[in-house]
Scaffold this motif. Structure first.
Motif, PDB file in Angstrom:
ATOM      1  N   ALA A  14      29.200  36.590   8.270  1.00  0.00           N
ATOM      2  CA  ALA A  14      30.201  36.264   9.286  1.00  0.00           C
ATOM      3  C   ALA A  14      30.616  34.818   9.062  1.00  0.00           C
ATOM      4  CB  ALA A  14      29.616  36.427  10.688  1.00  0.00           C
ATOM      5  N   GLU A  15      31.774  34.436   9.578  1.00  0.00           N
ATOM      6  CA  GLU A  15      32.171  33.021   9.454  1.00  0.00           C
ATOM      7  C   GLU A  15      31.217  32.162  10.261  1.00  0.00           C
ATOM      8  OE1 GLU A  15      35.993  30.096  10.394  1.00  0.00           O
ATOM      9  OE2 GLU A  15      36.313  32.255  10.122  1.00  0.00           O
ATOM     10  N   ILE A  16      30.751  31.084   9.651  1.00  0.00           N
ATOM     11  CA  ILE A  16      29.783  30.205  10.310  1.00  0.00           C
ATOM     12  C   ILE A  16      30.261  28.764  10.231  1.00  0.00           C
ATOM     13  CG2 ILE A  16      27.848  31.723   9.732  1.00  0.00           C
ATOM     14  CD1 ILE A  16      27.060  29.631   7.557  1.00  0.00           C
ATOM     15  N   GLN A  17      29.568  27.905  10.973  1.00  0.00           N
ATOM     16  CA  GLN A  17      29.718  26.465  10.802  1.00  0.00           C
ATOM     17  C   GLN A  17      28.450  25.937  10.166  1.00  0.00           C
ATOM     18  OE1 GLN A  17      30.862  23.775  13.873  1.00  0.00           O
ATOM     19  NE2 GLN A  17      32.994  24.019  13.262  1.00  0.00           N
ATOM     20  N   CYS A  18      28.644  25.130   9.118  1.00  0.00           N
ATOM     21  CA  CYS A  18      27.508  24.507   8.448  1.00  0.00           C
ATOM     22  C   CYS A  18      27.843  23.041   8.262  1.00  0.00           C
ATOM     23  CB  CYS A  18      27.251  25.176   7.096  1.00  0.00           C
ATOM     24  SG  CYS A  18      25.816  24.520   6.202  1.00  0.00           S
ATOM     25  N   CYS A  19      27.053  22.178   8.895  1.00  0.00           N
ATOM     26  CA  CYS A  19      27.297  20.732   8.815  1.00  0.00           C
ATOM     27  C   CYS A  19      28.743  20.406   9.171  1.00  0.00           C
ATOM     28  CB  CYS A  19      26.940  20.202   7.434  1.00  0.00           C
ATOM     29  SG  CYS A  19      25.214  20.481   6.969  1.00  0.00           S
ATOM     30  N   SER A  20      29.222  21.008  10.225  1.00  0.00           N
ATOM     31  CA  SER A  20      30.547  20.792  10.818  1.00  0.00           C
ATOM     32  C   SER A  20      31.696  21.397  10.023  1.00  0.00           C
ATOM     33  CB  SER A  20      30.825  19.291  11.039  1.00  0.00           C
ATOM     34  OG  SER A  20      31.143  18.631   9.828  1.00  0.00           O
ATOM     35  N   GLN A  21      31.404  22.115   8.921  1.00  0.00           N
ATOM     36  CA  GLN A  21      32.453  22.764   8.146  1.00  0.00           C
ATOM     37  C   GLN A  21      32.450  24.271   8.406  1.00  0.00           C
ATOM     38  OE1 GLN A  21      34.806  21.528   6.268  1.00  0.00           O
ATOM     39  NE2 GLN A  21      34.162  19.425   5.941  1.00  0.00           N
ATOM     40  N   ASN A  22      33.628  24.852   8.592  1.00  0.00           N
ATOM     41  CA  ASN A  22      33.732  26.304   8.699  1.00  0.00           C
ATOM     42  C   ASN A  22      33.581  26.906   7.306  1.00  0.00           C
ATOM     43  OD1 ASN A  22      34.174  26.239  11.446  1.00  0.00           O
ATOM     44  ND2 ASN A  22      36.388  26.244  11.258  1.00  0.00           N
ATOM     45  N   ILE A  23      32.721  27.908   7.183  1.00  0.00           N
ATOM     46  CA  ILE A  23      32.484  28.567   5.900  1.00  0.00           C
ATOM     47  C   ILE A  23      32.568  30.066   6.101  1.00  0.00           C
ATOM     48  CG2 ILE A  23      30.877  28.895   3.975  1.00  0.00           C
ATOM     49  CD1 ILE A  23      29.677  26.189   4.611  1.00  0.00           C
ATOM     50  N   ARG A  24      33.372  30.707   5.259  1.00  0.00           N
ATOM     51  CA  ARG A  24      33.546  32.157   5.327  1.00  0.00           C
ATOM     52  C   ARG A  24      32.839  32.811   4.154  1.00  0.00           C
ATOM     53  NH1 ARG A  24      39.815  31.938   4.601  1.00  0.00           N
ATOM     54  NH2 ARG A  24      38.943  30.599   2.975  1.00  0.00           N
ATOM     55  N   PRO A  25      32.442  34.055   4.297  1.00  0.00           N
ATOM     56  CA  PRO A  25      31.890  34.769   3.141  1.00  0.00           C
ATOM     57  C   PRO A  25      32.915  34.758   2.005  1.00  0.00           C
ATOM     58  CG  PRO A  25      31.638  36.070   5.141  1.00  0.00           C
ATOM     59  CD  PRO A  25      32.497  34.903   5.504  1.00  0.00           C
ATOM     60  N   GLY A  26      32.464  34.431   0.806  1.00  0.00           N
ATOM     61  CA  GLY A  26      33.359  34.403  -0.339  1.00  0.00           C
ATOM     62  C   GLY A  26      33.966  33.054  -0.643  1.00  0.00           C
ATOM     63  N   ASP A  27      33.872  32.090   0.290  1.00  0.00           N
ATOM     64  CA  ASP A  27      34.262  30.725  -0.050  1.00  0.00           C
ATOM     65  C   ASP A  27      33.336  30.213  -1.153  1.00  0.00           C
ATOM     66  OD1 ASP A  27      36.293  30.666   1.804  1.00  0.00           O
ATOM     67  OD2 ASP A  27      35.154  29.550   3.314  1.00  0.00           O
ATOM     68  N   TRP A  28      33.825  29.255  -1.924  1.00  0.00           N
ATOM     69  CA  TRP A  28      33.020  28.726  -3.029  1.00  0.00           C
ATOM     70  C   TRP A  28      32.228  27.511  -2.579  1.00  0.00           C
ATOM     71  CZ3 TRP A  28      32.242  30.259  -8.160  1.00  0.00           C
ATOM     72  CH2 TRP A  28      32.901  31.446  -8.515  1.00  0.00           C
ATOM     73  N   ILE A  29      30.983  27.471  -3.010  1.00  0.00           N
ATOM     74  CA  ILE A  29      30.064  26.379  -2.694  1.00  0.00           C
ATOM     75  C   ILE A  29      29.687  25.683  -3.999  1.00  0.00           C
ATOM     76  CG2 ILE A  29      27.840  25.738  -1.694  1.00  0.00           C
ATOM     77  CD1 ILE A  29      29.759  26.908   0.358  1.00  0.00           C
ATOM     78  N   ALA A  30      29.751  24.347  -4.003  1.00  0.00           N
ATOM     79  CA  ALA A  30      29.291  23.574  -5.154  1.00  0.00           C
ATOM     80  C   ALA A  30      28.344  22.497  -4.655  1.00  0.00           C
ATOM     81  CB  ALA A  30      30.462  22.954  -5.901  1.00  0.00           C
ATOM     82  N   GLY A  31      27.254  22.300  -5.375  1.00  0.00           N
ATOM     83  CA  GLY A  31      26.275  21.310  -4.959  1.00  0.00           C
ATOM     84  C   GLY A  31      25.650  20.598  -6.142  1.00  0.00           C
ATOM     85  N   ASP A  32      25.326  19.323  -5.931  1.00  0.00           N
ATOM     86  CA  ASP A  32      24.591  18.535  -6.922  1.00  0.00           C
ATOM     87  C   ASP A  32      23.887  17.409  -6.178  1.00  0.00           C
ATOM     88  OD1 ASP A  32      26.583  16.641  -6.407  1.00  0.00           O
ATOM     89  OD2 ASP A  32      27.688  17.077  -8.243  1.00  0.00           O
ATOM     90  N   GLU A  33      23.439  16.383  -6.883  1.00  0.00           N
ATOM     91  CA  GLU A  33      22.685  15.309  -6.228  1.00  0.00           C
ATOM     92  C   GLU A  33      23.518  14.503  -5.235  1.00  0.00           C
ATOM     93  OE1 GLU A  33      19.141  13.349  -8.446  1.00  0.00           O
ATOM     94  OE2 GLU A  33      20.725  13.610  -9.933  1.00  0.00           O
ATOM     95  N   SER A  34      24.845  14.566  -5.371  1.00  0.00           N
ATOM     96  CA  SER A  34      25.698  13.838  -4.428  1.00  0.00           C
ATOM     97  C   SER A  34      25.926  14.599  -3.133  1.00  0.00           C
ATOM     98  CB  SER A  34      27.056  13.524  -5.079  1.00  0.00           C
ATOM     99  OG  SER A  34      26.907  12.573  -6.102  1.00  0.00           O
TER     100      SER A  34
END
Length: 428
Positions: free
Chosen positions: A359-379
Motif C-alpha cells: 500500500a502507499e506509505i510514508q517513510c521518513c516524510s516521503q510518500n512511497i508507492r509500490p513499484g517506485d524505485w529506491i536507491a541507497g548508498d552511504e550518503s
C-alpha cells in the motif's frame, strides 16, 4: 568509404574550460569543434572568436539555433569565425531563406537542426529544396531523458534526402558506431566527451568506434534492467541533484557501511515493532526488489533482525529500508546486506500482523508507492517515482559526468569556485 566527421559539442557555460576541452578533443581525433548553445548564450560571439583564434585551422560550428533574423545571426557568427552555423529547422521558411543567402555571402555552411520538428522527414525534404547544406537529426537532452533517440530519427531520414546528415543526442562509444552503420555523415558527441575526466582518451574511443564500427546489432536492454544499470552507476547525491533536491529520505543510515542498492519498492506499513508484515513481505517480493517499512515511527523496538535479513538473501531481495530500528546488527554487517534504518536497538517486537503490504506509505516524510524505485548508498536513500525512473536515472548519469570533469580540473590545480565561476554566476 568516406571518412565520417566527428564533431564535439562544447555545451558548457565557461569559455576557458571549453577551450581546454576543445584542445584535448582535437588531440584525440575530433574533426569539428562546436560552440554549443549554452556557451554562446553565456559568452556570446566571444566564444566563437576565441575558438577561432585558438584553433585557426579547425572547422568551428556555431550552434546558434536561429529562429528569427536569419541574416543578422549568420553574419554575427560568420564574422566571429564560424565555419558552419546552425538554424532551427522549424524556423519560418523566410528565416531559412535569409539565413541561406547570408551563409552564401559570408562563406559559411548552414546546418538545420530538426529538434522538436513534428514531421522531421517532410521538413528535411523542404529544407533540402530551400538550399540548406546539412541536416541534423537531433534529439534534445530532455527528450533523451524520457527515452527518445537520435538513432531512430536518423533511420527515418536515411534515403529520404541527399544532404549530409549529422546525428546528435546522447551518443556514446557504442551508439556512435551504430550511427555510422545507419548512414550518419557527421557524428556529434557532447557530454560523453566534454564531461569526461580524460577527454583525449574518450575522443579516441569515439573515433575508433566511428572509423571501425563493430559488427552485429546494438542490443536494447529491458527498461527495468536499464534503469537498474543506470542507478547502480550513480550516487544518491547524483540522483538528488537530478531531482532538484527532491526524494531524499532523511535520517536513514547505511548500517553495513559501503553498500549500494537499487530496486523497485515493496512497501510495508506496520505497528511499532510488529514484525509479521515485514517478514511476510519477503515471500511476496520479487528478486531484486527493495522492502521499505514504515514502523509507525517507533525506534525503541525493532521489526527487523538477522533472520529476516538471511531470508532476504535467500530470496534474492536487493535491500531493506526501515523508518525505524534494526537489531542483530553484528550478524547483518557480516552479511554485508544493504540495510538502511534510523536506529539500532536489541529489543524485538511481536508478530501481531497489523498493517499492510504494497500500500502507499510514508517513510521518513516521503510518500512511497509500490513499484517506485529506491536507491541507497552511504550518503542515504532516495525514492524515485516509478513514472520518472528512467528519466531521473539518465539525468543522474549526466550529473555524474559533469562532476567527473570538474573533479579532474580540480586535480589539475583549480578549485571548485574557480571551475564553476561562482562569483560570476552569483544571483544578482
Amino acid at each position: 568509404m568516406k571518412k565520417v566527421v566527428l564533431q564535439v559539442a562544447l555545451d558548457l557555460l565557461e569559455l576557458n574550460r571549453a577551450v581546454h576541452i576543445a584542445k584535448e578533443a582535437l588531440a584525440g581525433g575530433a574533426d569539428w569543434i562546436e560552440a554549443g548553445t549554452p556557451l554562446i548564450k553565456s559568452e556570446g560571439m566571444q566564444a566563437i572568436r576565441l575558438l577561432r583564434q585558438q584553433f585557426p585551422d579547425a572547422v568551428i560550428v556555431a550552434d546558434m539555433k536561429i529562429a528569427d533574423t536569419g541574416t543578422m545571426e549568420v553574419e554575427m557568427a560568420a564574422k566571429a569565425g564560424a565555419s558552419i552555423v546552425c538554424i532551427l529547422a522549424d524556423a519560418d521558411d523566410a528565416v531559412i531563406s535569409e539565413a541561406i543567402r547570408a551563409s552564401r555571402l559570408y562563406g559559411t555552411r548552414l546546418m538545420a537542426d530538426l529538434i522538436n520538428v513534428r514531421d522531421p522527414v517532410a521538413r528535411a525534404r523542404e529544407l533540402e529544396s530551400l538550399g540548406v547544406d546539412i541536416i541534423a537529426a537531433h534529439v534534445g537532452i530532455d527528450q533523451q531523458m524520457i527515452g527518445k533517440t537520435s538513432l531512430d530519427l536518423l533511420i527515418a531520414l536515411r534515403g529520404e534526402i541527399h544532404l549530409p546528415i549529422a546525428v546528435a543526442g546522447g551518443l556514446d562509444a557504442a551508439t556512435a558506431g551504430e550511427a555510422v552503420k545507419q548512414g550518419a555523415d557527421i557524428v556529434i558527441i557532447g557530454g560523453w566527451i566534454a564531461r569526461s575526466a580524460d577527454v583525449t582518451s574518450s575522443t579516441r574511443l569515439i573515433r575508433q568506434s566511428i572509423d571501425s564500427p563493430s559488427a552485429g546489432v546494438l542490443e536494447k536492454k529491458n527498461p527495468e534492467e536499464e534503469i537498474h544499470s543506470l542507478l547502480i552507476q550513480v550516487s544518491t547525491p547524483n540522483i538528488s541533484d537530478a531531482m532538484h533536491r527532491k526524494g531524499a529520505l532523511p535520517g536513514l543510515i547505511s548500517l553495513c557501511g559501503k553498500v549500494k542498492v537499487a530496486g523497485k519498492a515493496v512497501t510495508v506499513r506496520t505497528a511499532a515493532g510488529d514484525w509479521a508484515k515485514p517478514v511476510e513481505a519477503i515471500d511476496i517480493a520479487d528478486p531484486g526488489s527493495v522492502i521499505v517499512i514504515n514502523n509507525d515511527g517507533g525506534v525503541h523496538v525493532a521489526p527487523w533482525g538477522e533472520l529476516a535479513t538471511l531470508s532476504c538473501i535467500q530470496k534474492g531481495i536487493a535491500g531493506v529500508v526501515i523508518d525505524g530500528a534494526v537489531r542483530d546488527i553484528d550478524d547483518i554487517r557480516d552479511m554485508k546486506f544493504p540495510v538502511f534504518a534510523r536506529a539500532i536497538v536489541p529489543n524485538a517486537g511481536e508478530p501481531k500482523g497489523f498493517g499492510e503490504i504494497n500500500a502507499e506509505i510514508q517513510c521518513c516524510s516521503q510518500n512511497i508507492r509500490p513499484g517506485d524505485w529506491i536507491a541507497g548508498d552511504e550518503s542515504g536513500v532516495v525514492v524515485i517515482p516509478a513514472e520518472r525512473a528512467y528519466e531521473i536515472a539518465r539525468r543522474a548519469l549526466e550529473v555524474k559526468k559533469t562532476e567527473s570533469r570538474i573533479r579532474e580540473e580540480i586535480r589539475r590545480g583549480s578549485t571548485l569556485s574557480v571551475v564553476s565561476e561562482l562569483v560570476k554566476w552569483e544571483k544578482k
